[in-house]
Design a protein around this motif. Structure first.
Motif, PDB file in Angstrom:
ATOM      1  N   THR A 159      -6.939  -8.081   2.035  1.00 16.94           N
ATOM      2  CA  THR A 159      -7.383  -6.657   1.733  1.00 16.94           C
ATOM      3  C   THR A 159      -6.010  -6.039   2.388  1.00 16.94           C
ATOM      4  O   THR A 159      -6.161  -6.128   3.683  1.00 16.94           O
ATOM      5  CB  THR A 159      -8.534  -6.010   1.837  1.00 16.94           C
ATOM      6  N   ILE A 160      -5.527  -5.102   1.870  1.00 15.27           N
ATOM      7  CA  ILE A 160      -4.595  -4.312   2.842  1.00 15.27           C
ATOM      8  C   ILE A 160      -5.072  -2.886   2.961  1.00 15.27           C
ATOM      9  O   ILE A 160      -5.796  -2.398   1.929  1.00 15.27           O
ATOM     10  CB  ILE A 160      -3.057  -4.274   2.009  1.00 15.27           C
ATOM     11  N   SER A 161      -4.800  -2.184   4.126  1.00 22.82           N
ATOM     12  CA  SER A 161      -5.385  -1.077   4.316  1.00 22.82           C
ATOM     13  C   SER A 161      -4.521  -0.189   5.496  1.00 22.82           C
ATOM     14  O   SER A 161      -3.588  -1.196   6.110  1.00 22.82           O
ATOM     15  CB  SER A 161      -6.972  -1.157   4.702  1.00 22.82           C
ATOM     16  N   ARG A 162      -4.546   0.971   5.611  1.00 25.62           N
ATOM     17  CA  ARG A 162      -3.603   1.501   6.631  1.00 25.62           C
ATOM     18  C   ARG A 162      -4.744   2.703   7.254  1.00 25.62           C
ATOM     19  O   ARG A 162      -5.284   3.348   6.620  1.00 25.62           O
ATOM     20  CB  ARG A 162      -2.363   2.016   6.108  1.00 25.62           C
TER      21      ARG A 162
ATOM     22  N   VAL B 184      -1.011  -0.618   9.904  1.00 27.20           N
ATOM     23  CA  VAL B 184      -1.481  -1.288   8.501  1.00 27.20           C
ATOM     24  C   VAL B 184      -1.869  -2.626   8.663  1.00 27.20           C
ATOM     25  O   VAL B 184      -1.545  -3.117   9.903  1.00 27.20           O
ATOM     26  CB  VAL B 184      -0.129  -1.337   7.599  1.00 27.20           C
TER      27      VAL B 184
ATOM     28  N   SER C 151      -3.014   3.563  -3.208  1.00 27.90           N
ATOM     29  CA  SER C 151      -2.642   2.613  -4.267  1.00 27.90           C
ATOM     30  C   SER C 151      -2.351   1.449  -3.513  1.00 27.90           C
ATOM     31  O   SER C 151      -1.745   1.446  -2.473  1.00 27.90           O
ATOM     32  CB  SER C 151      -1.638   3.197  -5.010  1.00 27.90           C
ATOM     33  N   THR C 152      -2.788   0.475  -3.961  1.00 27.21           N
ATOM     34  CA  THR C 152      -2.589  -0.890  -3.652  1.00 27.21           C
ATOM     35  C   THR C 152      -2.207  -1.929  -4.414  1.00 27.21           C
ATOM     36  O   THR C 152      -2.586  -1.843  -5.768  1.00 27.21           O
ATOM     37  CB  THR C 152      -3.705  -1.532  -2.775  1.00 27.21           C
TER      38      THR C 152
ATOM     39  N   GLY D 117      -2.128   5.563   0.937  1.00 23.24           N
ATOM     40  CA  GLY D 117      -3.317   4.425   0.944  1.00 23.24           C
ATOM     41  C   GLY D 117      -4.100   4.403  -0.022  1.00 23.24           C
ATOM     42  O   GLY D 117      -4.977   3.685  -0.086  1.00 23.24           O
TER      43      GLY D 117
ATOM     44  N   ILE E   3       0.968  -1.221   0.064  1.00 24.96           N
ATOM     45  CA  ILE E   3       0.012   0.218  -0.020  1.00 24.96           C
ATOM     46  C   ILE E   3       0.754   0.968   0.066  1.00 24.96           C
ATOM     47  O   ILE E   3       1.895   1.157   0.676  1.00 24.96           O
ATOM     48  CB  ILE E   3      -1.136  -0.135   1.152  1.00 24.96           C
ATOM     49  N   SER E   4       0.762   2.333  -0.660  1.00 23.09           N
ATOM     50  CA  SER E   4       1.414   3.538  -0.928  1.00 23.09           C
ATOM     51  C   SER E   4       1.281   4.266   0.455  1.00 23.09           C
ATOM     52  O   SER E   4       0.475   3.922   1.398  1.00 23.09           O
ATOM     53  CB  SER E   4       0.830   4.171  -1.949  1.00 23.09           C
TER      54      SER E   4
ATOM     55  N   ILE F 226       4.675   1.202  -5.068  1.00 21.90           N
ATOM     56  CA  ILE F 226       4.665   0.291  -4.077  1.00 21.90           C
ATOM     57  C   ILE F 226       5.714  -0.727  -4.785  1.00 21.90           C
ATOM     58  O   ILE F 226       5.333  -1.163  -5.845  1.00 21.90           O
ATOM     59  CB  ILE F 226       3.350  -0.269  -4.021  1.00 21.90           C
TER      60      ILE F 226
ATOM     61  N   TYR G 280      -1.552  -6.452  -5.014  1.00 22.23           N
ATOM     62  CA  TYR G 280      -1.430  -7.556  -4.567  1.00 22.23           C
ATOM     63  C   TYR G 280      -0.937  -8.800  -5.433  1.00 22.23           C
ATOM     64  O   TYR G 280      -1.038  -8.725  -6.698  1.00 22.23           O
ATOM     65  CB  TYR G 280      -3.043  -8.117  -4.369  1.00 22.23           C
TER      66      TYR G 280
END
Length: 127
Positions: A69-72, A79, A57-58, A55, A51-52, A107, A60
């Motif tokens: 799912t990635i999040s921050r 994160v 840009s992601t 947040g 994740i940038s 990323i 996988y």
């Protein structure tokens, strides 16, 4: 410098879910792109998701798309990695990592390009 501490791993049955967290120390968390990697016994460390800094840009790995799912949350210096529909092949130690050199939206997926690493958290998926 930043210190990273992962949590949330454990034992889960096939098809189950886990949410990993990675808490970062320091005041500059939002200046790091973040990544999740995993390493199974005897295998190399592999990119899972990234994740940038903002947040927005992601990225996988193909086998995780639609399941992870990635999040921050930059306000909480944390994160996350939400993992659903887990499979036995997802069993590994999961690491979070911070990249201090990426641009706003970039990323990286190669482990040597990350500057800081957590100690890892074990995820075991039983069938």
């Amino acid at each position: 410098q930043v210190q990273l501490v992962e949590s949330g791993g454990g034992l889960v049955q096939v098809g189950g879910s886990l949410r990993l967290s990675c808490a970062a120390s320091g005041r500059t968390f939002s200046s790091y792109a973040m990544g999740w990697f995993r390493q199974a016994p005897g295998k190399e460390r592999l990119f899972v998701a990234g994740i940038s800094r903002s947040g927005l840009s992601t990225v996988y790995t193909d086998s995780m798309k639609g399941r992870f799912t990635i999040s921050r949350d930059n306000a909480k210096n944390t994160v996350y990695l939400q993992m659903n529909s887990l499979k036995p092949e997802d069993t590994a130690v999961y690491y979070c990592a911070a990249d201090r050199r990426s641009g706003s939206y970039s990323i990286k997926t190669d482990p040597p390009e990350y500057d800081y690493w957590g100690q890892g958290t074990q995820v075991t998926v039983s069938s």
